[in-house]
Design an enzyme around this catalytic site. Structure first.
Site, PDB file in Angstrom:
ATOM      1  N   GLY A   7      11.365 -20.336  10.086  1.00 43.46           N
ATOM      2  CA  GLY A   7      10.608 -19.087  10.059  1.00 43.46           C
ATOM      3  C   GLY A   7       9.632 -19.047  11.222  1.00 43.46           C
ATOM      4  O   GLY A   7       8.516 -18.536  11.119  1.00 43.46           O
ATOM      5  N   ALA A   8      10.066 -19.588  12.356  1.00 39.26           N
ATOM      6  CA  ALA A   8       9.181 -19.766  13.512  1.00 39.26           C
ATOM      7  C   ALA A   8       8.766 -18.464  14.179  1.00 39.26           C
ATOM      8  O   ALA A   8       7.783 -18.439  14.924  1.00 39.26           O
ATOM      9  CB  ALA A   8       9.860 -20.669  14.544  1.00 39.26           C
ATOM     10  N   SER A   9       9.486 -17.383  13.930  1.00 41.67           N
ATOM     11  CA  SER A   9       9.150 -16.112  14.577  1.00 41.67           C
ATOM     12  C   SER A   9       8.133 -15.302  13.779  1.00 41.67           C
ATOM     13  O   SER A   9       7.648 -14.274  14.251  1.00 41.67           O
ATOM     14  CB  SER A   9      10.418 -15.275  14.793  1.00 41.67           C
ATOM     15  OG  SER A   9      11.048 -15.006  13.548  1.00 41.67           O
ATOM     16  N   GLY A  10       7.795 -15.757  12.581  1.00 42.47           N
ATOM     17  CA  GLY A  10       6.808 -15.060  11.754  1.00 42.47           C
ATOM     18  C   GLY A  10       5.382 -15.406  12.150  1.00 42.47           C
ATOM     19  O   GLY A  10       5.142 -16.260  13.006  1.00 42.47           O
ATOM     20  N   ARG A  11       4.420 -14.755  11.501  1.00 42.28           N
ATOM     21  CA  ARG A  11       3.007 -14.968  11.837  1.00 42.28           C
ATOM     22  C   ARG A  11       2.585 -16.425  11.662  1.00 42.28           C
ATOM     23  O   ARG A  11       1.976 -17.025  12.543  1.00 42.28           O
ATOM     24  CB  ARG A  11       2.118 -14.078  10.952  1.00 42.28           C
ATOM     25  CG  ARG A  11       2.254 -12.595  11.231  1.00 42.28           C
ATOM     26  CD  ARG A  11       1.213 -11.824  10.455  1.00 42.28           C
ATOM     27  NE  ARG A  11       1.337 -10.385  10.685  1.00 42.28           N
ATOM     28  CZ  ARG A  11       0.408  -9.502  10.368  1.00 42.28           C
ATOM     29  NH1 ARG A  11      -0.703  -9.908   9.797  1.00 42.28           N
ATOM     30  NH2 ARG A  11       0.587  -8.214  10.595  1.00 42.28           N
ATOM     31  N   HIS A 147      -5.117  -7.404   1.229  1.00 41.68           N
ATOM     32  CA  HIS A 147      -4.335  -7.898   2.363  1.00 41.68           C
ATOM     33  C   HIS A 147      -4.049  -6.762   3.350  1.00 41.68           C
ATOM     34  O   HIS A 147      -4.256  -5.588   3.042  1.00 41.68           O
ATOM     35  CB  HIS A 147      -3.008  -8.502   1.901  1.00 41.68           C
ATOM     36  CG  HIS A 147      -3.142  -9.859   1.284  1.00 41.68           C
ATOM     37  ND1 HIS A 147      -3.405 -10.042  -0.047  1.00 41.68           N
ATOM     38  CD2 HIS A 147      -3.069 -11.113   1.829  1.00 41.68           C
ATOM     39  CE1 HIS A 147      -3.476 -11.340  -0.312  1.00 41.68           C
ATOM     40  NE2 HIS A 147      -3.277 -12.008   0.808  1.00 41.68           N
ATOM     41  N   HIS A 148      -3.533  -7.145   4.499  1.00 42.70           N
ATOM     42  CA  HIS A 148      -3.174  -6.205   5.565  1.00 42.70           C
ATOM     43  C   HIS A 148      -2.105  -5.213   5.092  1.00 42.70           C
ATOM     44  O   HIS A 148      -1.390  -5.460   4.115  1.00 42.70           O
ATOM     45  CB  HIS A 148      -2.675  -6.960   6.801  1.00 42.70           C
ATOM     46  CG  HIS A 148      -1.535  -7.892   6.504  1.00 42.70           C
ATOM     47  ND1 HIS A 148      -0.215  -7.495   6.542  1.00 42.70           N
ATOM     48  CD2 HIS A 148      -1.519  -9.201   6.145  1.00 42.70           C
ATOM     49  CE1 HIS A 148       0.566  -8.516   6.232  1.00 42.70           C
ATOM     50  NE2 HIS A 148      -0.195  -9.568   5.982  1.00 42.70           N
ATOM     51  N   LYS A 151       1.832  -6.213   4.462  1.00 44.53           N
ATOM     52  CA  LYS A 151       2.279  -7.182   3.454  1.00 44.53           C
ATOM     53  C   LYS A 151       3.246  -6.511   2.487  1.00 44.53           C
ATOM     54  O   LYS A 151       2.974  -5.432   1.964  1.00 44.53           O
ATOM     55  CB  LYS A 151       1.082  -7.761   2.694  1.00 44.53           C
ATOM     56  CG  LYS A 151       1.476  -8.886   1.743  1.00 44.53           C
ATOM     57  CD  LYS A 151       0.266  -9.630   1.220  1.00 44.53           C
ATOM     58  CE  LYS A 151       0.652 -10.732   0.247  1.00 44.53           C
ATOM     59  NZ  LYS A 151       1.537 -11.751   0.853  1.00 44.53           N
ATOM     60  N   GLY A 157       1.351 -13.457  -3.944  1.00 47.47           N
ATOM     61  CA  GLY A 157       1.716 -14.692  -4.624  1.00 47.47           C
ATOM     62  C   GLY A 157       0.492 -15.511  -4.996  1.00 47.47           C
ATOM     63  O   GLY A 157       0.449 -16.150  -6.052  1.00 47.47           O
TER      64      GLY A 157
END
EC number: 1.17.1.8
Length: 254
Positions: A7-11, A147-148, A151, A157
């Site tokens: 999931g390296a491309s996520g925030r 949250h932003h 989301k 969660g």
């Protein structure tokens, strides 16, 4: 220990790569799973990782996988880990029952920890919430999370995890005590969660304990998302020599 980031491309994935650039407390970035081209320049890293869309090769190249992806991605990852067991740290939320069952299967082969929030502050908030729920037996409990506006899941969660902590302390039926849409009078054995979405808020969670004539609020605010990446790396270090089992994040406090 060799770390694989899924999931390296996520925030959070990008923040993990940044933390691992110089080798976080001796951890080495060994593999990165990407579906398409990875934007990160790895030339400045102490070790050049394997960057691949081959899931099996990604898993083989590391000793521990840190996952911040999407529910479907976790399901695929678990299939690969069941064939080639490695330590797993997962912060992905919104998982289906079938995926959680696969996690339990992996826990028979390798240590893993799945948490909705990896920050040390939230770990402590959970412990304080349990104590307050236990001691303030007559207090009504309400949870508010913010949250932003991008989301996807609501309630968060983390809010659900805090709810479970409070419900467990009270001995409530966890399946029926939750209220996310309130109408009419409040039932005594219920815990409400209100979800707010707006702007770029990294995350705020407040638990209120409301008594006659007074109330207490326990609150945690994330001011920088890097806390989630650092928290996940600390979990990885903690799991390093652990036996195969599904661990809870509160266990890190002993």
């Amino acid at each position: 220990m060799k770390i694989g980031v899924y999931g390296a491309s996520g925030r959070i994935g990008k923040l993990l790569l940044e933390e691992l650039k110089g080798g976080y407390k001796g951890l080495e970035l060994s593999s990165v799973f990407v579906r398409q081209k990875c934007e990160t320049d790895f030339s400045s890293f102490s070790h050049a990782p394997l960057v691949t869309n081959d899931l099996k090769a990604f898993v083989r190249a590391c000793e521990c996988v840190i996952d911040f992806s999407l529910p479907k991605g976790v399901d695929n990852l678990l299939e690969a880990l069941l064939e080639c067991p490695k330590i797993l740290v997962s912060g992905t939320t919104g998982l289906e029952k079938e995926t959680l069952e696969k996690m339990q299967q992996l826990a028979l082969k390798a240590p893993l920890l799945h948490a909705h929030n990896m920050s040390l502050g939230i770990m402590m908030l959970n412990q304080l919430a349990f104590l307050a729920s236990l001691k303030l037996k007559d207090a009504d409990i309400e949870i508010v999370e913010t949250h932003h506006n991008l989301k996807k899941d609501a309630p968060s969660g983390t809010a659900l995890s805090l709810y479970e902590t409070c419900a467990k302390a009270r001995g409530y039926d966890e399946k029926n005590a939750l209220t996310t849409h309130r109408e009419g009078l409040r039932s005594k054995e219920s815990i409400g969660i209100a979800a707010l979405r707006g702007g770029d808020v990294a995350g705020k969670h407040t638990i209120g304990f409301y008594l006659e004539g007074e109330y207490i609020e326990l609150s945690h605010t994330a001011t920088n998302r890097s806390i989630f990446a650092k928290g996940a790396l600390e979990v990885a270090l903690w799991l390093k020599d652990k036996a195969a089992k599904k661990y809870e994040i509160n266990e890190m406090f002993g």
